[in-house]
Design a protein around this motif. Structure first.
Motif, PDB file in Angstrom:
ATOM      1  N   UNK A 127       0.734  -1.396   0.067  1.00 19.90           N
ATOM      2  CA  UNK A 127      -0.117   0.068  -0.047  1.00 19.90           C
ATOM      3  C   UNK A 127       0.762   1.195  -0.062  1.00 19.90           C
ATOM      4  N   UNK A 128       1.048   1.566  -1.343  1.00 27.16           N
ATOM      5  CA  UNK A 128       2.161   2.937  -1.211  1.00 27.16           C
ATOM      6  C   UNK A 128       1.518   4.066  -0.577  1.00 27.16           C
ATOM      7  N   UNK A 129       0.345   4.425  -0.794  1.00 29.95           N
ATOM      8  CA  UNK A 129      -0.340   5.506   0.114  1.00 29.95           C
ATOM      9  C   UNK A 129      -0.150   5.627   1.405  1.00 29.95           C
ATOM     10  N   UNK A 130      -0.587   4.407   2.044  1.00 29.99           N
ATOM     11  CA  UNK A 130      -0.140   4.415   3.376  1.00 29.99           C
ATOM     12  C   UNK A 130       1.212   3.874   3.905  1.00 29.99           C
ATOM     13  N   UNK A 172      -9.058 -20.947  15.917  1.00 29.89           N
ATOM     14  CA  UNK A 172      -9.550 -20.249  14.611  1.00 29.89           C
ATOM     15  C   UNK A 172      -8.478 -19.193  14.344  1.00 29.89           C
ATOM     16  N   UNK A 173      -8.880 -18.375  13.309  1.00 28.31           N
ATOM     17  CA  UNK A 173      -7.776 -17.164  12.992  1.00 28.31           C
ATOM     18  C   UNK A 173      -7.876 -15.750  13.990  1.00 28.31           C
ATOM     19  N   UNK A 174      -6.779 -15.193  14.116  1.00 28.63           N
ATOM     20  CA  UNK A 174      -6.605 -13.868  14.920  1.00 28.63           C
ATOM     21  C   UNK A 174      -6.159 -12.683  14.044  1.00 28.63           C
ATOM     22  N   UNK A 175      -6.908 -11.915  13.611  1.00 28.89           N
ATOM     23  CA  UNK A 175      -6.342 -10.990  12.800  1.00 28.89           C
ATOM     24  C   UNK A 175      -6.879  -9.529  13.255  1.00 28.89           C
ATOM     25  N   UNK A 176      -6.227  -8.771  13.209  1.00 27.69           N
ATOM     26  CA  UNK A 176      -6.443  -7.288  13.758  1.00 27.69           C
ATOM     27  C   UNK A 176      -6.653  -6.422  12.511  1.00 27.69           C
ATOM     28  N   UNK A 177      -7.301  -5.148  13.116  1.00 26.65           N
ATOM     29  CA  UNK A 177      -7.611  -4.231  11.885  1.00 26.65           C
ATOM     30  C   UNK A 177      -6.492  -3.362  11.719  1.00 26.65           C
ATOM     31  N   UNK A 178      -5.967  -2.877  10.365  1.00 26.85           N
ATOM     32  CA  UNK A 178      -5.054  -2.140  10.053  1.00 26.85           C
ATOM     33  C   UNK A 178      -5.600  -0.830  10.435  1.00 26.85           C
ATOM     34  N   UNK A 179      -4.786  -0.107  11.425  1.00 23.36           N
ATOM     35  CA  UNK A 179      -4.956   1.161  11.781  1.00 23.36           C
ATOM     36  C   UNK A 179      -3.696   1.861  12.117  1.00 23.36           C
ATOM     37  N   UNK A 226       1.604  -9.974   8.595  1.00 20.66           N
ATOM     38  CA  UNK A 226       1.510  -8.832   9.204  1.00 20.66           C
ATOM     39  C   UNK A 226       1.577  -7.937   8.103  1.00 20.66           C
ATOM     40  N   UNK A 227       0.710  -6.862   8.345  1.00 27.65           N
ATOM     41  CA  UNK A 227       0.904  -5.524   7.867  1.00 27.65           C
ATOM     42  C   UNK A 227       2.114  -4.706   8.532  1.00 27.65           C
ATOM     43  N   UNK A 228       2.976  -4.391   7.578  1.00 27.60           N
ATOM     44  CA  UNK A 228       4.078  -3.621   8.463  1.00 27.60           C
ATOM     45  C   UNK A 228       4.178  -2.213   7.865  1.00 27.60           C
ATOM     46  N   UNK A 229       4.517  -1.228   8.680  1.00 27.16           N
ATOM     47  CA  UNK A 229       4.947   0.078   8.239  1.00 27.16           C
ATOM     48  C   UNK A 229       6.296   0.123   7.496  1.00 27.16           C
ATOM     49  N   UNK A 230       6.474   0.490   6.418  1.00 27.19           N
ATOM     50  CA  UNK A 230       7.799   0.406   5.772  1.00 27.19           C
ATOM     51  C   UNK A 230       7.979   2.083   5.448  1.00 27.19           C
ATOM     52  N   UNK A 231       9.124   2.103   4.656  1.00 26.75           N
ATOM     53  CA  UNK A 231       9.957   3.486   4.696  1.00 26.75           C
ATOM     54  C   UNK A 231      10.820   3.504   3.021  1.00 26.75           C
ATOM     55  N   UNK A 232      10.804   4.668   2.983  1.00 30.62           N
ATOM     56  CA  UNK A 232      11.926   4.933   1.858  1.00 30.62           C
ATOM     57  C   UNK A 232      13.139   4.734   2.348  1.00 30.62           C
ATOM     58  N   UNK A 233      13.972   4.083   1.408  1.00 26.99           N
ATOM     59  CA  UNK A 233      15.458   3.831   1.920  1.00 26.99           C
ATOM     60  C   UNK A 233      16.333   5.045   2.120  1.00 26.99           C
ATOM     61  N   UNK A 234      17.121   4.983   3.093  1.00 27.08           N
ATOM     62  CA  UNK A 234      17.860   6.411   3.475  1.00 27.08           C
ATOM     63  C   UNK A 234      18.729   6.629   2.271  1.00 27.08           C
ATOM     64  N   UNK A 235      18.640   7.957   2.080  1.00 20.58           N
ATOM     65  CA  UNK A 235      19.586   8.614   0.939  1.00 20.58           C
ATOM     66  C   UNK A 235      20.709   9.443   1.461  1.00 20.58           C
ATOM     67  N   UNK A 236      20.363   9.687   2.957  1.00 22.09           N
ATOM     68  CA  UNK A 236      21.594  10.573   3.475  1.00 22.09           C
ATOM     69  C   UNK A 236      22.089   9.813   4.793  1.00 22.09           C
ATOM     70  N   UNK A 237      23.415   9.758   5.087  1.00 21.21           N
ATOM     71  CA  UNK A 237      23.975   9.082   6.291  1.00 21.21           C
ATOM     72  C   UNK A 237      25.095   9.993   6.698  1.00 21.21           C
ATOM     73  N   UNK A 238      25.396   9.792   7.732  1.00 17.93           N
ATOM     74  CA  UNK A 238      26.564  10.427   8.308  1.00 17.93           C
ATOM     75  C   UNK A 238      27.031   9.605   9.597  1.00 17.93           C
ATOM     76  N   UNK A 239      28.183   9.554   9.900  1.00 20.08           N
ATOM     77  CA  UNK A 239      28.731   8.824  10.969  1.00 20.08           C
ATOM     78  C   UNK A 239      29.829   9.278  11.738  1.00 20.08           C
ATOM     79  N   UNK A 240      30.183   9.268  12.658  1.00 20.66           N
ATOM     80  CA  UNK A 240      31.510   9.435  13.466  1.00 20.66           C
ATOM     81  C   UNK A 240      31.869   8.612  14.850  1.00 20.66           C
ATOM     82  N   UNK A 241      33.042   8.298  14.796  1.00 25.06           N
ATOM     83  CA  UNK A 241      33.440   7.615  16.038  1.00 25.06           C
ATOM     84  C   UNK A 241      33.654   8.869  17.200  1.00 25.06           C
ATOM     85  N   UNK A 242      33.335   8.538  18.316  1.00 23.09           N
ATOM     86  CA  UNK A 242      33.768   9.411  19.634  1.00 23.09           C
ATOM     87  C   UNK A 242      34.527   8.634  20.639  1.00 23.09           C
ATOM     88  N   UNK A 243      35.818   9.153  20.987  1.00 19.46           N
ATOM     89  CA  UNK A 243      36.396   8.505  22.045  1.00 19.46           C
ATOM     90  C   UNK A 243      35.981   8.981  23.303  1.00 19.46           C
TER      91      UNK A 243
END
Length: 544
Positions: free
Chosen positions: A159-162, A232-239, A265-282
């Motif tokens: 479901x691209x809209x949701x 029997x089955x156990x199915x919840x409503x998508x909300x 399961x219906x899972x909330x998905x997301x766009x793949x990350x386009x931006x990343x930053x990382x740093x090590x701190x001692x």
């Protein structure tokens, strides 16, 4: 011929190095850990494993999806804890599963459950088999059927809209991401067992994943769950959210197979990350690093990676160079941000200011990465956007399960314990667990700690214990260390598990942690959907 998983350890059979390479790696590992040399043992071959005959025979209507051969029974009788790997390494299967069933749809699953109920057999849901708490081990005293969900492994609907997807429970992590990538989407829930664990397993065990803050558990991505019970089955409503009483999804999330077999399961998905930053701190100490992490967790910046390694773990994993480690073993914070929408410079700059307020010193390996088109996964490829510290730690993290197989052969005790605790009790808990674990080891070996997930009100310490194994007595050694660490966690006010689940190994401490009226309510719920008590008996509660 299809690749097969190893019958005793992690990964595929063709990934097991030859004996001479295992010998060399084992010698290097013991030297690196400061342990004296020891004989490198070989695992008991599969054809030498002795099993009692199956106590069940599948009915003719299910025979085509059932297996009782040695390989299937052996590989479905244990998870992947140190205790499991040692027993499998030595060919010890005291109570193997009797039958492995692989339903391909809910209709077949329904017939399997009906057969188990009629036969009085335990029905044990099985995803990728990566449990480290005895969650898939057959109970004693009754026949058992392990229900492998691996044939139900598809993304069924998007479901691209949701921005949500309906996904079958038996899909492994890599296959799930491959299918979502076709739609420019990602679930972005990566566990250490990601290669071999399933969506259904993540939901059933309330697994912790990729994000160190904010969306830390699979709970945060679940929109609705479908499960099949003997009644029997156990199915919840998508909300997107609901205030309509206790959530049926929350009953299934973390239920570890005792209330039903999760099928999709219906899972909330997301766009793949386009931006990343990382740093090590001692930091000069783990304590000062923890203060910085607390400030970060309460800042509202929500870094995707905020993992603090004590000096011992930073040195062991190679996240800190030998020169730096020799100079006092500084603790290392692996700090990262990611986004599918915006650049991250201001977030990282403010986070580093907070670290510097507590004595943190950026290591200078800050890395910035971005991809092209929205949704493109290029920021993941080749480690783009990852600094040297993050890459070194991440590689060691993902290779740890493979390395443990070598450590078992080398006679090295290797186990982990994780918990979560509020900030006001944090220092006491870490100190107590370190001391108790070392005492249980007789003063030998090493106990390291890292923070895997952090919250505004507390953190999740994760301890790694490494010591010379007591050859032939490893299980008793494990019992002693497990008891000491778990008692220390409970006494200091921590949870017996933050993300590894309860299974059978944590039952005694889970029984003490939960309120008794809740336990009674859970038993009543199980009796309602599983009156014969066939679903994973002995996990979480004892059936009525």
């Amino acid at each position: 011929m299809a690749r097969r998983r190893k019958h005793w350890g992690w990964g595929f059979e063709d990934q097991q190095p030859p004996y001479d390479r295992v010998e060399a790696a084992a010698a290097g590992a013991r030297e690196h850990l400061g342990f004296p040399p020891a004989e490198v043992e070989r695992p008991v071959p599969l054809d030498s494993v002795e099993l009692p005959p199956p106590r069940l025979e599948p009915p003719a209507s299910l025979a085509h999806i059932c297996a009782t051969d040695r390989y299937e029974r052996v590989t479905h009788s244990y998870g992947k804890s140190y205790r499991d790997v040692v027993r499998a390494f030595r060919g010890r299967y005291d109570n193997p599963t009797d039958v492995v069933a692989r339903p391909s749809d809910e209709a077949e699953l329904e017939r399997v459950l009906a057969w188990c109920e009629e036969a009085g057999a335990a029905a044990i849901p099985f995803g990728g088999g990566t449990s480290v708490v005895g969650g898939v081990e057959p109970p004693g005293g009754r026949p058992s059927v392990t229900i492998d969900m691996g044939a139900m492994d598809r993304v069924l609907e998007v479901d691209h809209e949701s921005r949500a997807a309906r996904i079958q429970a038996g899909v492994l992590g890599p296959a799930l991401e491959d299918q979502l990538r076709e739609h420019g989407l990602t679930l972005r829930h990566s566990t250490q067992s990601f290669e071999y664990s399933t969506l259904g397993g993540w939901i059933a065990t309330r697994a912790g994943g990729h994000y160190a803050t904010l969306h830390t558990h699979i709970d945060d991505f679940v929109q609705s769950v479908t499960a099949l019970t003997p009644r029997g089955p156990w199915e919840s409503r998508r909300l997107p959210g609901s205030g309509a009483g206790p959530s049926p999804d929350r009953m299934l999330i973390g239920s570890e197979g005792i209330l039903g077999v999760i099928t999709e399961a219906w899972m909330r998905v997301q766009d793949a990350p386009r931006f990343r930053e990382s740093e090590g701190v001692r930091f000069d100490s783990f304590e000062s690093g923890a203060l910085a992490v607390r400030a970060l967790s309460q800042s509202g910046l929500y870094p995707s990676n905020c993992r603090l390694l004590d000096g011992g773990e930073a040195a062991l994993t190679g996240a800190v160079s030998p020169d730096a480690a020799a100079g006092g073993r500084p603790s290392l914070l692996v700090l990262g941000f990611e986004s599918a929408d915006h650049e991250l410079g201001p977030w990282m700059s403010r986070a580093l200011e907070l670290c510097e307020d507590h004595g943190g010193r950026p290591s200078g390996d800050r890395s910035v990465g971005s991809s092209g088109a929205r949704g493109a996964p290029a920021a993941e490829a080749g480690g783009a956007g990852r600094g040297k510290s993050e890459s070194a730690w991440r590689d060691a993290f993902l290779q740890a399960p493979y390395l443990r197989d070598t450590l078992v052969a080398a006679g090295v005790f290797a186990e982990t314990f994780e918990t979560a605790v509020t900030w006001d009790r944090f220092e006491e808990l870490v100190s107590t667990v370190r001391t108790s674990s070392r005492d249980a080891l007789g003063g030998v070996g090493t106990v390291t700690c890292r923070l895997t997930h952090v919250y505004p009100d507390g953190a999740a310490p994760y301890f790694t214990v490494l010591a010379p194994a007591r050859r032939g007595d490893e299980l008793a050694q494990w019992d002693e260390v497990k008891l000491a660490a778990s008692e220390a966690i409970a006494a200091a006010g921590g949870t017996i598990t933050h993300h590894h689940a309860v299974g059978r190994d944590h039952r005694r401490w889970y029984d003490r942690q939960r309120p008794e009226p809740f336990a009674a309510a859970l038993r009543a719920a199980k009796a309602a959907v599983d009156p014969a008590g066939i679903l994973n008996p002995g996990v979480l509660i004892d059936p009525q």
